[in-house]
Design a protein around this motif. Structure first.
Motif, PDB file in Angstrom:
ATOM      1  N   TYR B  15       0.996  -1.197  -0.112  1.00 55.43           N
ATOM      2  CA  TYR B  15       0.081   0.216  -0.121  1.00 55.43           C
ATOM      3  C   TYR B  15       0.796   1.111   0.014  1.00 55.43           C
ATOM      4  O   TYR B  15       0.563   2.204  -0.762  1.00 55.43           O
ATOM      5  CB  TYR B  15      -0.932   0.081   1.396  1.00 55.43           C
ATOM      6  N   VAL B  16       1.932   1.519   0.620  1.00 53.85           N
ATOM      7  CA  VAL B  16       2.664   2.501   0.883  1.00 53.85           C
ATOM      8  C   VAL B  16       3.513   2.536  -0.404  1.00 53.85           C
ATOM      9  O   VAL B  16       3.587   3.689  -0.736  1.00 53.85           O
ATOM     10  CB  VAL B  16       3.830   2.227   2.090  1.00 53.85           C
ATOM     11  N   TRP B  17       3.828   1.463  -0.727  1.00 50.26           N
ATOM     12  CA  TRP B  17       4.911   1.714  -2.198  1.00 50.26           C
ATOM     13  C   TRP B  17       4.132   2.063  -3.411  1.00 50.26           C
ATOM     14  O   TRP B  17       4.430   2.529  -4.283  1.00 50.26           O
ATOM     15  CB  TRP B  17       5.951   0.618  -2.223  1.00 50.26           C
ATOM     16  N   MET B  18       2.724   1.476  -3.168  1.00 48.42           N
ATOM     17  CA  MET B  18       1.881   1.861  -4.397  1.00 48.42           C
ATOM     18  C   MET B  18       1.726   3.443  -4.295  1.00 48.42           C
ATOM     19  O   MET B  18       1.549   3.899  -5.546  1.00 48.42           O
ATOM     20  CB  MET B  18       0.777   0.934  -4.599  1.00 48.42           C
ATOM     21  N   SER B  19       1.305   3.772  -3.187  1.00 49.91           N
ATOM     22  CA  SER B  19       1.155   5.340  -3.273  1.00 49.91           C
ATOM     23  C   SER B  19       2.435   6.293  -3.582  1.00 49.91           C
ATOM     24  O   SER B  19       1.985   7.083  -4.444  1.00 49.91           O
ATOM     25  CB  SER B  19       0.767   5.556  -1.743  1.00 49.91           C
ATOM     26  N   PHE B  20       3.295   5.777  -2.925  1.00 51.17           N
ATOM     27  CA  PHE B  20       4.766   6.662  -3.147  1.00 51.17           C
ATOM     28  C   PHE B  20       4.962   6.268  -4.494  1.00 51.17           C
ATOM     29  O   PHE B  20       5.579   7.470  -5.243  1.00 51.17           O
ATOM     30  CB  PHE B  20       5.883   6.417  -2.270  1.00 51.17           C
ATOM     31  N   MET B  22       3.385   5.683  -7.379  1.00 48.33           N
ATOM     32  CA  MET B  22       2.561   6.248  -8.284  1.00 48.33           C
ATOM     33  C   MET B  22       2.836   7.858  -8.304  1.00 48.33           C
ATOM     34  O   MET B  22       2.674   8.576  -9.537  1.00 48.33           O
ATOM     35  CB  MET B  22       1.008   5.911  -8.015  1.00 48.33           C
ATOM     36  N   THR B  23       3.058   8.442  -7.303  1.00 46.58           N
ATOM     37  CA  THR B  23       3.287   9.948  -6.996  1.00 46.58           C
ATOM     38  C   THR B  23       4.596  10.309  -7.827  1.00 46.58           C
ATOM     39  O   THR B  23       4.716  11.026  -8.625  1.00 46.58           O
ATOM     40  CB  THR B  23       3.513  10.284  -5.423  1.00 46.58           C
ATOM     41  N   LEU B  26       4.203   9.904 -11.755  1.00 47.99           N
ATOM     42  CA  LEU B  26       3.555  10.831 -12.466  1.00 47.99           C
ATOM     43  C   LEU B  26       4.189  12.046 -12.479  1.00 47.99           C
ATOM     44  O   LEU B  26       4.100  12.861 -13.521  1.00 47.99           O
ATOM     45  CB  LEU B  26       2.035  10.959 -11.822  1.00 47.99           C
ATOM     46  N   ILE B  27       4.811  12.325 -11.305  1.00 47.57           N
ATOM     47  CA  ILE B  27       5.554  13.617 -11.354  1.00 47.57           C
ATOM     48  C   ILE B  27       6.696  13.533 -12.360  1.00 47.57           C
ATOM     49  O   ILE B  27       6.780  14.585 -13.120  1.00 47.57           O
ATOM     50  CB  ILE B  27       6.091  13.792  -9.962  1.00 47.57           C
TER      51      ILE B  27
END
Lengths: 146, 55, 247
Positions: B15-20, B22-23, B26-27
């Motif tokens: 969960y943590v690495w999917m969030s970071f 994707m951020t 995209l950036i």
């Protein structure tokens, strides 16, 4: 049709689609909020029995009972009224006694609630457990001295 | 904290690495895309300038 | 002597200025991100009173959510300035902010889904805040679609500015959607926002990440507005001259 007009039509359709999507989304939100009940309102027979509703409150202390397999029951309370909830499935990490929950399901004829989904809410505190414990104790002390 | 402990995030690594992840993705993609867009515009404007000069 | 602000409202003078500022903002954003992430992962507690290590999603989720709203307000601000003073550069700024705003809104929803799945137990719920954030994404996409749908730039700018302005109602809704007085009376899964009970190191890391995202938003908006200026002013003498020099 000129390609320019074609593109315009395409994007007009896309924008119309977005508007329709927004309306549908608002509708989902409205039905979600209007079919949300506190245990007090459930006990007062204000909640419909023929459709899926949500009940929100706090899991009552010492009310969680594990039945066989994943089956379980617990009591959701708002400190005024209680509703007994049956649930079978995986619980969210935060599910615990005296914590907020939102349960989704149907009211049964006997007044109990059969949940299809149990969601947990967390508080706005971002502090380690020791600190939380200390804060709680300090609050209790203050309450006692008053 | 060892590397594997860091990656597992107490069992919530996914969960943590999917969030970071994707951020970060995209950036990075946004910066690369805007830079690429700039090159394309400059190239096109240069071609147009050349065509105008030839006429 | 006062600074002549109008001088910088012309695309010709703003173009090099934006170019000069971009690397600064990029560097500050990068350094802050490194510091913020270090602090967020290594100087903060592993376990909170109610949450476990997944709470670290907060370090991207909350800054992204703030940016999604702030950038929308910035975009509307520029669009309104454009509508009132009829300045080309304002519309170009508004158009340059929109894609970044959409990306941050998407990131808010994405990171929120992962956080929601671990803590609440669901990827998505029709919670007021999540629903209004989704509509914000639609607004950004609608703004960009409208902008590209109309060939006449001036008309495209005005139409999309109006759309953005009407949609601005969404921002206060998102902001106040969680602060309903009795948590047992409202269906919101989001908790009330509060800075009172945040562990100091978490607060530091979180604020650093917010500033980092802000600086990045400036940098990318300046980078994009340069593209927009080149594209829209391609027939201006200074652009032709600039392109000629680049060879």
């Amino acid at each position: 049709m000129k390609p320019r007009h074609k593109r315009f039509t395409l994007i007009a359709v896309a924008i119309a689609g977005l508007i329709v999507a927004s309306v549908l989304v608002m509708n989902a939100l409205r039905s979600n909020t209007s079919y949300f009940f506190s245990p007090t309102r459930v006990v007062a027979n204000e909640a419909p029995r023929d459709r899926t509703i949500r009940i929100g409150g706090v899991v009552k202390k010492d009310s969680i009972k594990r039945l066989k397999g994943l089956d379980m029951e617990f009591i959701v309370t708002d400190n005024v009224a209680d509703v007994k909830v049956f649930y079978s499935g995986i619980l969210p990490d935060l599910f615990a006694e005296e914590k907020s929950v939102v349960t989704k399901g149907r009211l049964q004829a006997d007044g109990t609630f059969k949940a299809e989904q149990v969601l947990a809410k967390h508080d706005e505190k971002y502090i380690p457990p020791e600190v939380a414990e200390a804060m709680k104790k300090a609050k209790e002390l203050k309450a006692k001295s008053q | 904290m060892s590397l594997s402990e860091f990656i597992s995030m107490g069992g919530y690594g996914f969960y943590v690495w999917m969030s970071f992840g994707m951020t970060a993705l995209l950036i990075t993609a946004e910066v690369v895309y805007v830079k690429h867009q700039r090159k394309q515009i400059l190239r096109r404007l240069q071609r147009m300038a050349q065509l105008n000069a030839e006429v | 002597m006062s600074i002549n602000w109008f001088k910088y409202s012309s695309p010709q003078t703003f173009y090099p200025l934006a170019g000069k500022m971009t690397p600064w903002f990029n560097w500050i954003a990068g350094i802050l991100a490194v510091v913020g992430l270090y602090w967020g992962f290594f100087e903060t507690p592993h376990i909170l009173s109610e949450q476990k290590q997944y709470y670290r999603i907060l370090f991207v989720h909350v800054p992204a959510a703030w940016m999604s709203m702030w950038l929308y307000l910035m975009m509307v601000g520029w669009a309104v300035v454009g509508l009132i003073f009829n300045t080309r550069l304002s519309f170009m700024m508004a158009a340059s902010i929109a894609p970044s705003g959409a990306i941050f809104t998407f990131l808010t929803l994405w990171t929120g889904a992962f956080w929601g799945q671990t803590s609440w137990g669901t990827w998505w719920d029709w919670d007021p805040r999540m629903t209004s954030e989704l509509i914000l994404l639609f607004l950004y996409v609608g703004y960009m679609a409208l902008q590209s749908a109309i060939d006449d730039t001036r008309r495209a700018d005005r139409a999309s500015a109006l759309l953005a302005l009407v949609g601005a109602i969404c921002i206060p809704i998102i902001y106040w959607s969680v602060n309903c007085p009795d948590p047992n009376e409202c269906t919101a899964l989001h908790q009330q926002s509060s800075m009172s009970a945040v562990e100091p190191n978490i607060r530091i890391a979180w604020l650093i990440m917010v500033f980092s995202f802000w600086m990045y938003a400036f940098a990318i908006a300046f980078m994009r507005v340069r593209n927009v200026i080149l594209e829209r002013e391609r027939n201006a003498a200074w652009v032709t001259e600039l392109v000629g020099r680049k060879k």
